[in-house]
Structures are given as C-alpha cells and as structure tokens.
Design an enzyme around this catalytic site. Structure first.
Site, PDB file in Angstrom:
ATOM      1  N   HIS A  19       0.839  -1.212   0.000  1.00  0.00           N
ATOM      2  CA  HIS A  19       0.000   0.000   0.000  1.00  0.00           C
ATOM      3  C   HIS A  19       0.864   1.249   0.000  1.00  0.00           C
ATOM      4  O   HIS A  19       0.566   2.227  -0.671  1.00  0.00           O
ATOM      5  CB  HIS A  19      -0.914  -0.006   1.230  1.00  0.00           C
ATOM      6  CG  HIS A  19      -1.909  -1.116   1.194  1.00  0.00           C
ATOM      7  ND1 HIS A  19      -3.149  -0.978   0.634  1.00  0.00           N
ATOM      8  CD2 HIS A  19      -1.807  -2.409   1.602  1.00  0.00           C
ATOM      9  CE1 HIS A  19      -3.793  -2.142   0.717  1.00  0.00           C
ATOM     10  NE2 HIS A  19      -2.997  -3.019   1.304  1.00  0.00           N
ATOM     11  N   ASP A  77     -16.153  12.096  22.792  1.00  0.00           N
ATOM     12  CA  ASP A  77     -17.454  12.592  23.248  1.00  0.00           C
ATOM     13  C   ASP A  77     -18.508  11.474  23.196  1.00  0.00           C
ATOM     14  O   ASP A  77     -18.526  10.673  22.254  1.00  0.00           O
ATOM     15  CB  ASP A  77     -17.870  13.745  22.328  1.00  0.00           C
ATOM     16  CG  ASP A  77     -19.083  14.492  22.827  1.00  0.00           C
ATOM     17  OD1 ASP A  77     -18.910  15.637  23.245  1.00  0.00           O
ATOM     18  OD2 ASP A  77     -20.196  13.935  22.787  1.00  0.00           O
ATOM     19  N   GLN A 301     -19.031  33.049  31.400  1.00  0.00           N
ATOM     20  CA  GLN A 301     -19.892  32.681  32.532  1.00  0.00           C
ATOM     21  C   GLN A 301     -19.094  32.313  33.787  1.00  0.00           C
ATOM     22  O   GLN A 301     -19.484  32.632  34.897  1.00  0.00           O
ATOM     23  CB  GLN A 301     -20.800  31.504  32.128  1.00  0.00           C
ATOM     24  CG  GLN A 301     -21.636  30.982  33.276  1.00  0.00           C
ATOM     25  CD  GLN A 301     -22.791  30.144  32.802  1.00  0.00           C
ATOM     26  OE1 GLN A 301     -23.616  30.599  32.030  1.00  0.00           O
ATOM     27  NE2 GLN A 301     -22.851  28.926  33.248  1.00  0.00           N
ATOM     28  N   HIS A 316     -30.762  27.007  33.578  1.00  0.00           N
ATOM     29  CA  HIS A 316     -31.521  25.945  32.903  1.00  0.00           C
ATOM     30  C   HIS A 316     -30.983  24.560  33.303  1.00  0.00           C
ATOM     31  O   HIS A 316     -31.570  23.549  32.970  1.00  0.00           O
ATOM     32  CB  HIS A 316     -31.459  26.132  31.388  1.00  0.00           C
ATOM     33  CG  HIS A 316     -30.118  25.852  30.776  1.00  0.00           C
ATOM     34  ND1 HIS A 316     -28.919  26.232  31.367  1.00  0.00           N
ATOM     35  CD2 HIS A 316     -29.772  25.238  29.624  1.00  0.00           C
ATOM     36  CE1 HIS A 316     -27.915  25.857  30.592  1.00  0.00           C
ATOM     37  NE2 HIS A 316     -28.396  25.255  29.532  1.00  0.00           N
ATOM     38  N   ASN A 320     -22.900  21.629  32.300  1.00  0.00           N
ATOM     39  CA  ASN A 320     -21.723  22.490  32.500  1.00  0.00           C
ATOM     40  C   ASN A 320     -22.042  23.601  33.496  1.00  0.00           C
ATOM     41  O   ASN A 320     -21.246  23.899  34.385  1.00  0.00           O
ATOM     42  CB  ASN A 320     -21.259  23.096  31.178  1.00  0.00           C
ATOM     43  CG  ASN A 320     -20.770  22.018  30.243  1.00  0.00           C
ATOM     44  OD1 ASN A 320     -19.807  21.313  30.547  1.00  0.00           O
ATOM     45  ND2 ASN A 320     -21.450  21.847  29.126  1.00  0.00           N
ATOM     46  N   GLY A 339     -34.120  18.591  27.310  1.00  0.00           N
ATOM     47  CA  GLY A 339     -33.034  17.603  27.390  1.00  0.00           C
ATOM     48  C   GLY A 339     -32.871  16.978  28.765  1.00  0.00           C
ATOM     49  O   GLY A 339     -33.845  16.634  29.446  1.00  0.00           O
ATOM     50  N   GLN A 341     -32.030  18.283  31.447  1.00  0.00           N
ATOM     51  CA  GLN A 341     -31.941  19.307  32.493  1.00  0.00           C
ATOM     52  C   GLN A 341     -32.775  19.036  33.744  1.00  0.00           C
ATOM     53  O   GLN A 341     -32.428  19.493  34.834  1.00  0.00           O
ATOM     54  CB  GLN A 341     -32.252  20.681  31.876  1.00  0.00           C
ATOM     55  CG  GLN A 341     -31.168  21.071  30.869  1.00  0.00           C
ATOM     56  CD  GLN A 341     -31.616  22.065  29.825  1.00  0.00           C
ATOM     57  OE1 GLN A 341     -32.672  22.683  29.963  1.00  0.00           O
ATOM     58  NE2 GLN A 341     -30.835  22.226  28.773  1.00  0.00           N
TER      59      GLN A 341
HETATM   60  N1  UDP Z   1     -21.461  29.873  28.436  1.00  0.00           N
HETATM   61  C1  UDP Z   1     -20.688  31.008  28.551  1.00  0.00           C
HETATM   62  N2  UDP Z   1     -21.221  32.191  28.152  1.00  0.00           N
HETATM   63  C2  UDP Z   1     -22.467  32.319  27.635  1.00  0.00           C
HETATM   64  C3  UDP Z   1     -23.275  31.153  27.550  1.00  0.00           C
HETATM   65  C4  UDP Z   1     -22.750  29.938  27.964  1.00  0.00           C
HETATM   66  O1  UDP Z   1     -19.539  30.953  29.010  1.00  0.00           O
HETATM   67  O2  UDP Z   1     -22.852  33.431  27.296  1.00  0.00           O
HETATM   68  C5  UDP Z   1     -20.857  28.565  28.790  1.00  0.00           C
HETATM   69  C6  UDP Z   1     -21.277  28.063  30.157  1.00  0.00           C
HETATM   70  O3  UDP Z   1     -20.400  28.556  31.140  1.00  0.00           O
HETATM   71  C7  UDP Z   1     -21.137  26.544  29.953  1.00  0.00           C
HETATM   72  C8  UDP Z   1     -21.521  26.342  28.494  1.00  0.00           C
HETATM   73  O4  UDP Z   1     -21.302  27.595  27.854  1.00  0.00           O
HETATM   74  O5  UDP Z   1     -19.794  26.147  30.137  1.00  0.00           O
HETATM   75  C9  UDP Z   1     -22.966  25.941  28.317  1.00  0.00           C
HETATM   76  O6  UDP Z   1     -23.120  24.611  28.691  1.00  0.00           O
HETATM   77  P1  UDP Z   1     -24.356  24.081  29.531  1.00  0.00           P
HETATM   78  O7  UDP Z   1     -24.162  22.601  29.686  1.00  0.00           O
HETATM   79  O8  UDP Z   1     -24.521  24.848  30.778  1.00  0.00           O
HETATM   80  O9  UDP Z   1     -25.620  24.398  28.631  1.00  0.00           O
HETATM   81  P2  UDP Z   1     -25.947  24.245  27.060  1.00  0.00           P
HETATM   82  O10 UDP Z   1     -25.474  25.498  26.429  1.00  0.00           O
HETATM   83  O11 UDP Z   1     -25.215  23.018  26.560  1.00  0.00           O
HETATM   84  O12 UDP Z   1     -27.429  24.129  27.053  1.00  0.00           O
END
Ligand code: UDP
Ligand code: UDP
Length: 422
Positions: A19, A77, A301, A316, A320, A339, A341
């Site tokens: 190959h 993932d 955040q 929500h 994360n 989801g 949540q």
């Molecule tokens: N996040 C951020 N700034 C924003 C919105 C979200 O840093 O304006 C980050 C938040 O800190 C987290 C991720 O994006 O690490 C969002 O993941 P999460 O599981 O909370 O929610 P999803 O967005 O997947 O619904």
C-alpha cells in the site's frame, strides 16, 4: 485572465509495503505536477521496513509534507462513540468516553434500549422508570425527545448507547462526594451491566482566557455589593420566548434584587441580532436601569459566577452550568428547559445547593408567571441553608481535584494505565 492555484492533496496509505509504495509513487507524481502534497502515515508502523522507507522517501522528496498520525488512546465525546469505537478496536487502541452530562443521564442512555422494549410503561408520563440500583426517575423528567422514537435525538442516543460498553471507562464531569450514592451503585454493584466503569474526574477546572476588552458587565459587577446580584442564564443554545421574557421582567423587578441577565432569544447556536432595547419593554428598562445589567452575546460565565457580587444563579441546568455553579459555590434556582436538564436539576437539589420548582413546565410547554419567578428568586437570594450548602459543595469540589483528591486519583489511575514502559 484567470489564474488557478494548484490543489493541496493528502495521501493516506494503509499498512504494508504493497500500500505504501504505490501511494508514495503517486505522491511523487502529483508533486512533479506542481500539486502541494502531504503524506499522512500512521505510527507506529507495522514494520521497520515501512518506517525506514518513509524516512528515506521524505529525505529525497523534501517538497512533500509529512503528517504523522500517532496511534494513541482516544477520549471521545459520548455522542461520537458509535462511530469511533470500531476504529479504535481495529487499531487496538484503548478508548474512553467523555460524558458531558450527569451520571443519571448516562445511566439512562445505557439502559434506554431496555426501557424502550417496555414501552407501555415508558409511554405513560405519570409513571416512573426504574433503572436497577438508581432511585426511580419520573417519566416527566426524561428528555421529552426520548418519548418520540422517531426523534433524531432518540436515534443518536440509541446508536451511541450500544457502543458505551465497548469503552474502557466513562470520564465524567462530576466528583465522588457530589453523586456518591449513584456512583457507588453503578461502580460497586454494577447495577447497569452495559456500563463500563464510571470515572468521576470533575469538576473540570475552568481554564483562564484573559478578558478581551472591557465588557460593560465587568465594570458594573465591580460596583455591586457582595452576593447581591442574581445571575440569569439558560446556556448557549436555549432561546427564551418573548412572552417568557415579559414575565421574567416582572419577576425580576418585583423581587427587587440586583440582576445580571444573559439574555438569549435566538434559536440553537445562532447569534442574536436584536439589541436588548428591541426585546425588553421600555417600562422594564426604565424602572431597573440602576438595578441590573443585560448581556447580549457571549460572556465568560465562569468569570461571572466567580465574581463576589453574584449571590444566586437562575439556570436551565445544562450540566456544565451545574458543575460551574458547584465549583464557585453559587446557589442555583433550577429552571430546566429541555433535554437532560430535569435529571440535572434533581442532582442540584439533592446536593443541597439548589431549588427546583417541579411544577414549572418545560420551556417550550408553558409560561412561568412573574409572581412565581419573584417568589423563587427571593427564596434563592435569602435562604441561608442554601448558601451554606453551596459553600460546602464548593469546598468538596475543590478537595476532589486537588492533589490526592478523589477526582485527581481517578485521572492519575487512567493516565498510569495508559503510560508505556520505558
Ligand atoms: N457559556 C458562557 N457564556 C455564555 C453562555 C454559555 O460561558 O454566554 C458557557 C457556560 O459557562 C457553559 C456552556 O457555555 O460552560 C454551556 O453549557 P451548559 O451545559 O450549561 O448548557 P448548554 O449550552 O449546553 O445548554
Ligand atoms: N518490495 C520490495 N522489496 C522487498 C519486498 C517487496 O521493494 O523485499 C516491494 C515490491 O516491489 C512492491 C511492494 O513492496 O512494490 C509489495 O507489494 P505487492 O503488491 O507486490 O505485494 P504485497 O506485499 O502487497 O503482498
């Protein structure tokens, strides 16, 4: 006159001289015809003949680029596991799944094919489903999409759930203390047989990116008293309806606490285009102009939650956000939207640092009234037990990741098991 640019072509030979040689010959042929050429080779090679040959070929063809694909263990993932497990198995590589959700959700995912078989029980929203060894889960708390067998999310879950058992383990963004009983049942009693070991290595510590410029919310937060501000955010992909925005305005104004509102009104992963003035009512803006700050677009955040002015988080409950609130010790008002949540909201409640109003509908199903929101925000910001609970969670989270802590030991064991002898 039109000009063209020669293409850049990558060649990826499989193992074995039969190959390698034709692909290298083709590579040389393309290079002679002015193509930019990159040869990708997997390492280690099966034989030294191959590695020697590659080396001398490249020495004599310096215009050809080389990319070494090192065959290394894979951390993948949880939503890509079905596609990657067969590759890892073919290459005899260890593969670990990285969960982006709670242990409860991963258990549900692993057990889902069994639950689906008993679909009569599953279809009745008033019942509970029983995953061996775990507390019963209300069907009303399951990701609503799972109740629809034709939903894309459901097929992704089913496809990937079957491959979970092929992994060496599942790395979880959680820690022993936070979910001790669930982790114990799954790991020690092997309650869900199709799950490999669950490896709590969290909370995954935030990395620091220096602030880019001076966002208005930063200077605003600097001027607020300690623990006086409620932070509101529904993550990166949840849009709030305009009707719900009106009710949240009422709730915030009546509750009277300072607020930092990360306001998103566009659909999944799209950018917002309207300014805050297009969305919020003039009345609200006028009445609360010294009370709060509105964020449109991306904000850091972690940085916000770490700020001493923040005293509560209306979330929500994306996983994360839950782990970030735990890391910073900020009490949470759980307002799950979709989801996983609701499953996550229960973890927040059980860990003693959050409130969850079960009667509030999923985000798409109904509007929560301003008075309700007001009542819960006041409770969030004044409940001393909750504040103590949040401080305890923060303390335990930091213990878990420090040297010798539970999460540190788990990740070190994984690294050791993958380390090669000298
Ligand atoms: N996040 C951020 N700034 C924003 C919105 C979200 O840093 O304006 C980050 C938040 O800190 C987290 C991720 O994006 O690490 C969002 O993941 P999460 O599981 O909370 O929610 P999803 O967005 O997947 O619904
Ligand atoms: N080859 C070589 N020296 C050797 C053995 C093989 O140069 O001692 C080359 C041979 O010229 C051919 C390739 O390796 O280009 C082997 O490919 P082939 O399709 O003939 O046989 P395979 O190894 O795939 O069975």
């Amino acid at each position: 006159m039109s000009t063209t640019q020669s293409p850049h072509i990558a060649l990826f030979p499989s193992a074995g001289m039969g190959h390698l040689m034709p692909l290298l010959r083709l590579a040389a042929m393309l290079a002679k015809r002015n193509c930019i050429v990159t040869v990708i080779t997997a390492h280690p090679t099966v034989s030294t003949a191959e590695s020697d040959h590659i080396a001398s070929f490249l020495r004599h063809n310096p215009e050809i680029n080389h990319l070494k694909l090192h065959l290394t263990p894979m951390f993948v993932d949880m939503f890509l596991v079905a596609k990657t497990v067969p590759i890892a198995k073919d290459l005899h590589l260890p593969i670990y799944v990285v969960s982006t959700s709670s242990v409860e959700f991963v258990s549900l995912m692993a057990y889902f094919p069994v639950i689906q078989l008993k679909s009569t029980e599953f279809n009745n929203a008033s019942t509970e489903i029983k995953i061996p060894g775990l507390p019963p889960m209300a069907v009303s708390s399951l990701p609503p999409a799972l109740l629809d067998p034709s939903h894309l999310f459901t097929s992704i879950i089913i496809m990937n759930s079957q491959a979970l058992s092929e992994a060496e383990g599942i790395l979880m963004n959680t820690f022993e203390w936070f979910q001790a009983s669930t982790l114990g049942t799954l790991n020690k009693e092997r309650a869900v047989a199709s799950l490999p070991p669950i490896l709590p290595v969290g909370p995954l510590e935030p990395y620091h990116i220096p602030p880019d410029g001076d966002h208005h919310y930063r200077s605003w937060l600097e001027n607020q008293p300690s623990e006086s501000v409620v932070y509101i955010s529904f993550g990166s992909r949840t849009a709030m309806s305009w009707d719900q925005v009106r009710e949240l305005e009422k709730g915030l104004e009546k509750a009277g606490w300072r607020f930092c509102w990360n306001l998103k009104t566009s659909k999944v992963d799209k950018d917002d285009h309207e300014g805050e003035k297009d969305i919020l009512s003039d009345f609200f803006v006028e009445r609360t102009k010294n009370k709060g700050v509105i964020i449109r677009g991306w904000a850091d955040q972690q940085e916000i939650l770490a700020h001493p002015a923040i005293g509560g988080f209306v979330s929500h409950c994306g996983w994360n956000s839950v782990t970030e609130a735990a890391w910073q010790g900020v009490p949470v008002l759980a307002w799950p939207q979709h989801g996983d949540q609701r499953l996550n909201a229960k973890v927040v409640e059980d860990a003693g640092f959050g409130l969850w109003e079960r009667d509030w509908d999923w985000g798409v199903d109904g509007i929560v009234k301003g008075e309700e929101i007001e009542r819960k925000i006041v409770e969030l910001m004044t409940d001393e037990k909750l504040r103590e609970g949040a401080k305890k969670v923060r303390e335990e989270a930091r213990k878990a990741v420090e040297s010798g802590g539970s999460s540190d030991r788990v990740i070190r064991d994984v690294i050791n098991s993958l380390s090669l002898p000298f």
